[in-house]
Design a protein around this motif. Structure first.
Motif, PDB file in Angstrom:
ATOM      1  N   ARG A  51     -11.386  -3.650  -3.533  1.00 34.46           N
ATOM      2  CA  ARG A  51     -10.981  -3.241  -4.910  1.00 34.46           C
ATOM      3  C   ARG A  51     -12.388  -2.720  -5.215  1.00 34.46           C
ATOM      4  O   ARG A  51     -12.536  -2.489  -6.578  1.00 34.46           O
TER       5      ARG A  51
ATOM      6  N   GLU B  59      -2.732  -1.133  -3.658  1.00 30.40           N
ATOM      7  CA  GLU B  59      -3.506   0.053  -3.483  1.00 30.40           C
ATOM      8  C   GLU B  59      -2.718   1.445  -3.121  1.00 30.40           C
ATOM      9  O   GLU B  59      -1.588   1.498  -2.687  1.00 30.40           O
TER      10      GLU B  59
ATOM     11  N   HIS C 155      -5.535  -0.674  -7.691  1.00 34.87           N
ATOM     12  CA  HIS C 155      -6.675   0.015  -7.108  1.00 34.87           C
ATOM     13  C   HIS C 155      -6.105   1.236  -6.647  1.00 34.87           C
ATOM     14  O   HIS C 155      -4.974   1.311  -6.027  1.00 34.87           O
TER      15      HIS C 155
ATOM     16  N   VAL D 263      -3.325   5.244  -1.925  1.00 34.22           N
ATOM     17  CA  VAL D 263      -4.337   6.262  -1.448  1.00 34.22           C
ATOM     18  C   VAL D 263      -3.590   7.681  -1.717  1.00 34.22           C
ATOM     19  O   VAL D 263      -2.666   8.038  -1.297  1.00 34.22           O
TER      20      VAL D 263
ATOM     21  N   TRP E  96      -3.915   0.624   7.576  1.00 33.42           N
ATOM     22  CA  TRP E  96      -3.627  -0.337   6.953  1.00 33.42           C
ATOM     23  C   TRP E  96      -2.218  -1.053   7.319  1.00 33.42           C
ATOM     24  O   TRP E  96      -2.189  -2.439   7.217  1.00 33.42           O
TER      25      TRP E  96
ATOM     26  N   VAL F 183       0.794  -1.235  -0.072  1.00 37.14           N
ATOM     27  CA  VAL F 183       0.114   0.048   0.025  1.00 37.14           C
ATOM     28  C   VAL F 183       0.782   1.254  -0.096  1.00 37.14           C
ATOM     29  O   VAL F 183       1.681   1.533   0.827  1.00 37.14           O
TER      30      VAL F 183
ATOM     31  N   THR G 229      -7.600   4.859  -4.319  1.00 34.08           N
ATOM     32  CA  THR G 229      -8.405   5.439  -3.714  1.00 34.08           C
ATOM     33  C   THR G 229      -8.183   7.166  -3.449  1.00 34.08           C
ATOM     34  O   THR G 229      -7.134   7.346  -2.994  1.00 34.08           O
TER      35      THR G 229
ATOM     36  N   GLY H 130     -10.248  -0.443  -0.318  1.00 33.63           N
ATOM     37  CA  GLY H 130      -9.114  -0.851  -1.071  1.00 33.63           C
ATOM     38  C   GLY H 130      -8.841  -2.373  -1.056  1.00 33.63           C
ATOM     39  O   GLY H 130      -8.369  -2.960  -1.951  1.00 33.63           O
TER      40      GLY H 130
END
Ligand SMILES: NC(=O)c1ccc[n+]([C@@H]2O[C@H](COP(=O)([O-])OP(=O)(O)OC[C@H]3O[C@@H](n4cnc5c(N)ncnc54)[C@H](OP(=O)(O)O)[C@@H]3O)[C@@H](O)[C@H]2O)c1
Length: 355
Positions: A220, A65, A89, A67, A21, A4, A91, A217
Motif C-alpha cells: 500500500r 487493490e 489502495h 490497478v 497478482w 484485486v 495504482t 499494491g
C-alpha cells in the motif's frame, strides 16, 4: 485472500500485472471489452468504459487493490468516482511522457509536467496521462500510487521496438546490420565503424514493472515513482544485443543526416530505427529511478531481458512483419546506398540534386 481489480488486464502490461497478482495468490478480476481473454486464473468482467454504467458490476464489493492502465482521463476519473471509496489502495500506470521536458537529462519525479489535458480536447498522450494522474491523486490522496514507466520491453511487446535489434542481429547472421551512428560502437572490433557518441537507452522489463506494481499494491505504498531501468549507452545495448544474437557481420553506422534524408523514422513505427532519438531529446531515456528502488523495485540484468526477448522473437518469427524497424530489403538497399562512393548523404549529392 487479496481482492484485486485490474481495469484492463487483457493487454500486454496489464495482462502481465493480472497474471503476477494471480501468481501471488490474489483473487483477480479484470475489466475490459473482451477483445482478448483475461490471463488464466483471473475473472473477466466485460464492459466498455465509454458506457455510463461501465463499473456497475464492480461497486458491490471492496477491493484491496485497483490497478488502472488507461490513458483516457475521462475513463480514469469515472473509475475513481465509481470505485474510489471501495478501494484500499489504487495504482495508476502513467508514463514518463507526462514530463514537460525531454531535453533535460536525469529528471526525477519532481520535474515539470505537461499541462493536464482539458475536457473535450483532442487526445494527447502525455497531457492525458497528467490529467489522469491528477484525477487519481485528487480522489485517493495517500491511498494512491502513480508509476511512470519509461520504455517497457520484453516478451510479447506489441510495439516491436526493442526486440528489433536482437532480432535483426540474429536474422542478419554474418550479413551487415544498419545502426544509427549515435548508437554505433567505439573500440577495436574491425567490423564496426568506430564512432563514439553519448546516445542513451533506458528500458525496463515488462515483468519488472508487473512485479513492482504487485509489490507496491501489497505494501500500500503511496507516492509517485518513475518505473525505469538504469541508463545505458545505446552503443552498449546494441553491442550486447549483437553478442546475444551471435551476429558476426558488420554493424554499419549511418549518420543522422543520412537516415533523415532517406526517410528513416526515429524511435518506432514502420521504416524506423527503434530507440534512435532526435538530437533534441537527450533526456528522454535518462530518468532517475531512485524512488523506484527505494520503494522495493528491482531490475533484472539487461542481458536476461535481451535473452528472453530473443527467445520470444524467434518464436514469433525473425522475419515476420513488424510494427517497428526496417524490413530487411529496405535495410539492405540503405546499406548499398551508404556503401556507394558518391552515396554520402547531403543536399549537394548529385543523385539527389537530379530528383
Ligand atoms: N509500452 C511502453 O513502453 C509504455 C511506456 C510507458 C507507459 N506505458 C503504459 O503502460 C500501459 C500499457 O498497458 P497495456 O499494455 O495493458 O495496454 P493495452 O494493451 O492497450 O491494454 C489496454 C487494456 O484496457 C482495455 N480497454 C481498452 N479500452 C477499453 C474500454 N473502452 N473499456 C474497457 N476496457 C478497455 C483493453 O481490453 P479491450 O481492448 O478488450 O477492451 C486492455 O485490457 C499503458 O498505461 C501505457 O500508457 C507503456
Amino acid at each position: 485472500m487479496t481482492d484485486v481489480l485490474i481495469l484492463g488486464g487483457t493487454g500486454w502490461l496489464s495482462g502481465r500485472i493480472a497474471r503476477s497478482w494471480a501468481d501471488a495468490g490474489a483473487d483477480v478480476t479484470c475489466l475490459a471489452r473482451g477483445s482478448r481473454p483475461a490471463p488464466e486464473g483471473a475473472a473477466l468482467v466485460v464492459a466498455d468504459r465509454d458506457a455510463p454504467e461501465a463499473y456497475a458490476a464492480l461497486t458491490d464489493r471492496d477491493w484491496d487493490e485497483v490497478v488502472d492502465v488507461s490513458s483516457n482521463p475521462v475513463h480514469v476519473a469515472a473509475a475513481v468516482d465509481a470505485l474510489g471509496t471501495r478501494a484500499a489502495h489504487w495504482t495508476y500506470v502513467s508514463s514518463v511522457s507526462a514530463y514537460a521536458r525531454a531535453d533535460v537529462e536525469g529528471q526525477d519525479e519532481s520535474a515539470e509536467l505537461l499541462a493536464p489535458a482539458a475536457a473535450g480536447e483532442e487526445p494527447d498522450y502525455g497531457r492525458d496521462k497528467v490529467a489522469a494522474e491528477k484525477a487519481v491523486r485528487d480522489a485517493l490522496a495517500d491511498r494512491a500510487a502513480v508509476i511512470r514507466p519509461g520504455l517497457i520491453v520484453g516478451p510479447g511487446d506489441p510495439t516491436d521496438r526493442f526486440g528489433y535489434w536482437v532480432s535483426r542481429f540474429a536474422l542478419a547472421g554474418d550479413g551487415p546490420v544498419l545502426v544509427p551512428e549515435t548508437g554505433a560502437l567505439a573500440g577495436d572490433d574491425p567490423v564496426l565503424v568506430p564512432y563514439t557518441a553519448d546516445a542513451r537507452a533506458q528500458v525496463i522489463d515488462v515483468d519488472d514493472v508487473a512485479a513492482f506494481v504487485v509489490h507496491i499494491g501489497r505494501e500500500r505504498w503511496s507516492g509517485t515513482a518513475n518505473a525505469v531501468g538504469d541508463v545505458h549507452a545505446l552503443a552498449d545495448v546494441l553491442d550486447l544485443a549483437r553478442q546475444i544474437a551471435g551476429h558476426s557481420g558488420a554493424a554499419v553506422a549511418a549518420s543522422d543526416q543520412f537516415l533523415v534524408d532517406h526517410d528513416v523514422a526515429h524511435w518506432a513505427g514502420p521504416r524506423s530505427l527503434p530507440l534512435w532519438l532526435p538530437g533534441d531529446m537527450p533526456g528522454f531515456m535518462t530518468h532517475r529511478n531512485a524512488i523506484f528502488r527505494a520503494a522495493g523495485g528491482t531490475l533484472r540484468p539487461l542481458r536476461e531481458t535481451l535473452e528472453r526477448t530473443l527467445a520470444d522473437e524467434r518464436a514469433r518469427g525473425l522475419d515476420r512483419e513488424r510494427r517497428a524497424g526496417l524490413v530487411r530489403s529496405d535495410e539492405l538497399a540503405l546499406l548499398a546506398e551508404l556503401a556507394r562512393p558518391t552515396g554520402l548523404a547531403g543536399p549537394d549529392r548529385p543523385d539527389r540534386a537530379q530528383r
